[in-house]
Design a protein around this motif. Structure first.
Motif: not given
Length: 216
Positions: A88-100, A106-111
């Motif tokens: 399986l792969v799990l992709r976070v579609g808006n991780l870059d947006e969260i980081g910006r 916070w992007a790291d914490t979410l991951l």
């Protein structure tokens, strides 16, 4: 010894010499042993650092690929069994947006939160890795479609039940896609990853993807 005890037995001289040698050598051997133990600890820490992602603590992409390919090779040669299991792969579609928007921490914490959810949802012996900045890989050896559906449902439910927040009262909207492919259908790890990503991104042209979920 001969001058002080001219008639002492030879074994006494040998025993005294052995005691003196031991008294001199013991501290040196102890120091060497401690240094060797410290060196082994450093080597173990280095191996762990090279094979694990520093942010999530999961396997690195290279270590994950190597483990999956070794598992595939073992199954090919073991009693003629076909390669099985699911990746399986799990992709976070808006991780870059969260980081910006909220900052890279916070992007790291979410991951990290997503990794904990995945690790609590899979079985003992399943592998979890960070394959890219916004992509996790999950290898489920010997898993059936039913096993995988249960695991995907647990991941989906736990993500939907979790509130992700950046600081106080700043709730993060998270878009996650989950896709997978059967190991036995693919020739190598790269083919596995590409097929699972196509499923996650709904780009599978040959038919509906094996699994696809969208969470927010």
């Amino acid at each position: 010894m001969s001058l002080v005890f001219p008639e002492h037995p030879f074994w006494l001289e040998w025993a005294v010499a052995a005691l003196v040698s031991a008294a001199v050598a013991f501290p040196l051997l102890l120091t060497i042993g401690r240094r060797n133990e410290a060196l082994r600890e450093v080597q173990a820490q280095l191996r762990h650092a090279l094979s694990h992602d520093p942010v999530t603590g999961t396997l690195s992409a290279n270590a994950f690929a190597t483990s999956v390919e070794h598992a595939m090779d073992r199954r090919r040669v073991h009693d003629g069994e076909s390669t099985d299991g699911i990746m399986l792969v799990l992709r976070v579609g808006n991780l870059d947006e969260i980081g910006r928007r909220y900052g890279p921490q916070w992007a790291d914490t979410l991951l990290q939160s997503l990794v904990r959810i995945v690790q609590s949802s899979v079985r003992y012996g399943d592998l979890v890795a960070r394959l890219a900045s916004d992509e996790l890989g999950i290898y489920l050896p010997d898993a059936t479609t039913e096993n995988t559906q249960d695991i995907c449902e647990r991941i989906r439910a736990r993500i939907s039940e979790t509130t992700f927040a950046a600081g106080q009262e700043r709730q993060i909207s998270v878009s996650v896609r989950l896709g997978g492919t059967r190991v036995e259908d693919r020739a190598d790890f790269q083919a596995l990853r590409e097929a699972a990503n196509r499923a996650a991104l709904a780009e599978e042209e040959a038919g509906p993807p094996l699994f696809r979920e969208l969470f927010s």
